[in-house]
Write a protein that holds these residues in place. Structure first.
Motif, PDB file in Angstrom:
ATOM      1  N   TYR A  13      12.930  -0.793  10.899  1.00 46.28           N
ATOM      2  CA  TYR A  13      12.267   0.499  11.021  1.00 46.28           C
ATOM      3  C   TYR A  13      13.262   1.654  11.130  1.00 46.28           C
ATOM      4  N   ALA A  51      14.168   2.128   7.441  1.00 45.87           N
ATOM      5  CA  ALA A  51      13.036   2.101   6.504  1.00 45.87           C
ATOM      6  C   ALA A  51      13.084   3.291   5.549  1.00 45.87           C
ATOM      7  N   SER A 108      17.543  -1.447   4.637  1.00 49.70           N
ATOM      8  CA  SER A 108      16.891  -2.287   5.643  1.00 49.70           C
ATOM      9  C   SER A 108      17.010  -3.771   5.301  1.00 49.70           C
ATOM     10  N   CYS A 157       7.960  -8.386   8.586  1.00 54.17           N
ATOM     11  CA  CYS A 157       7.863  -6.923   8.694  1.00 54.17           C
ATOM     12  C   CYS A 157       7.506  -6.297   7.345  1.00 54.17           C
TER      13      CYS A 157
END
Length: 245
Positions: free
Chosen positions: A81, A84, A96, A138
């Protein structure tokens, strides 16, 4: 958004350092000491999920497994994140993707070679599972459901063959192939041209190498027919039994 490697390498280095230190926290030792024992001095002496299950029972082993998974998964999802949406400048490579497996690799290294335990840690299976489950999950939330199916398959393999180490290693390899295939599909147009892609696959190979290498003695015993059998039924109560805790 694009970012040059020269502008983010120190963040990747910081992620590696933090992940390593988190990996050094050995939950098997912490949990066993809560029961007034030291897992390093009983059973196989390995501070990991399998020895915890054998000595304290399957429930305690599963708790340990969960914490070790989170130890690999939390840094992975955190850097995902943080980076990202960023790509390395002039490429289609997502930062990422690389950051996840740098963080994951160092979390596993920390578990296997913890500085707080004179570099004598566990074998890294649960932590590596956490790296892949969160690393793939994710991007594909439904993968967490598939994760449960994969875990059941691994347990069935162990239940039928009573080969705990082999079942665990095959699970790690399967997840590596899954993620490698995803990367290949994503970067097939640049796979022969960009060094970043080679780094991604090298990180996956290193994760596999570490876990297989740490199970070297298990594999030698397995091929010699001397490997300890892993009976799920016996694990349920623990070798010593929870009444003694």
């Amino acid at each position: 958004m694009e970012i040059a490697l020269s502008d983010c390498w120190y963040w990747l280095l910081l992620a590696a350092a933090v992940s390593y230190l988190l990996g050094c926290v050995n939950f098997a030792v912490i949990i066993s000491k809560m029961h007034h024992k030291d897992v390093r001095k009983i059973g196989s002496g390995n501070p990991g999920t399998m020895n915890m299950s054998r000595e304290f029972g399957l429930k305690v082993g599963l708790v340990n497994f969960l914490f070790d998974c989170l130890k690999g998964g939390v840094p992975v999802i955190a850097v995902h994140y943080i980076f990202a949406g960023y790509k390395f400048a002039g490429t289609e490579i997502l930062v990422s993707d690389m950051a996840r497996y740098i963080a994951g690799l160092f979390a596993v290294i920390g578990h296997i070679y913890p500085v707080f335990m004179k570099f004598k840690g566990g074998k890294g299976i649960a932590t590596t599972y956490g790296v892949f489950w969160f690393g793939i999950g994710c991007e594909n939330p439904w993968f967490f459901m598939l994760m449960l199916v994969a875990l059941i398959l691994v347990l069935l393999f162990i239940l039928i063959t009573e080969m705990g180490s082999m079942g665990s290693l095959l699970g790690v390899t399967a997840f590596s192939i899954w993620q490698g295939t995803t990367f290949y599909d994503r970067y097939v147009s640049v796979i022969s041209l960009n060094g970043y892609v080679a780094v991604l696959f090298t990180l996956l190979l290193l994760l596999n190498f570490l876990t297989w290498y740490r199970h070297g003695e298990n594999l030698v015993r397995l091929f010699a027919g001397e490997e300890h059998r892993t009976s799920v039924k016996k694990l349920h109560g623990g070798k010593r039994g929870m009444d003694n805790m």
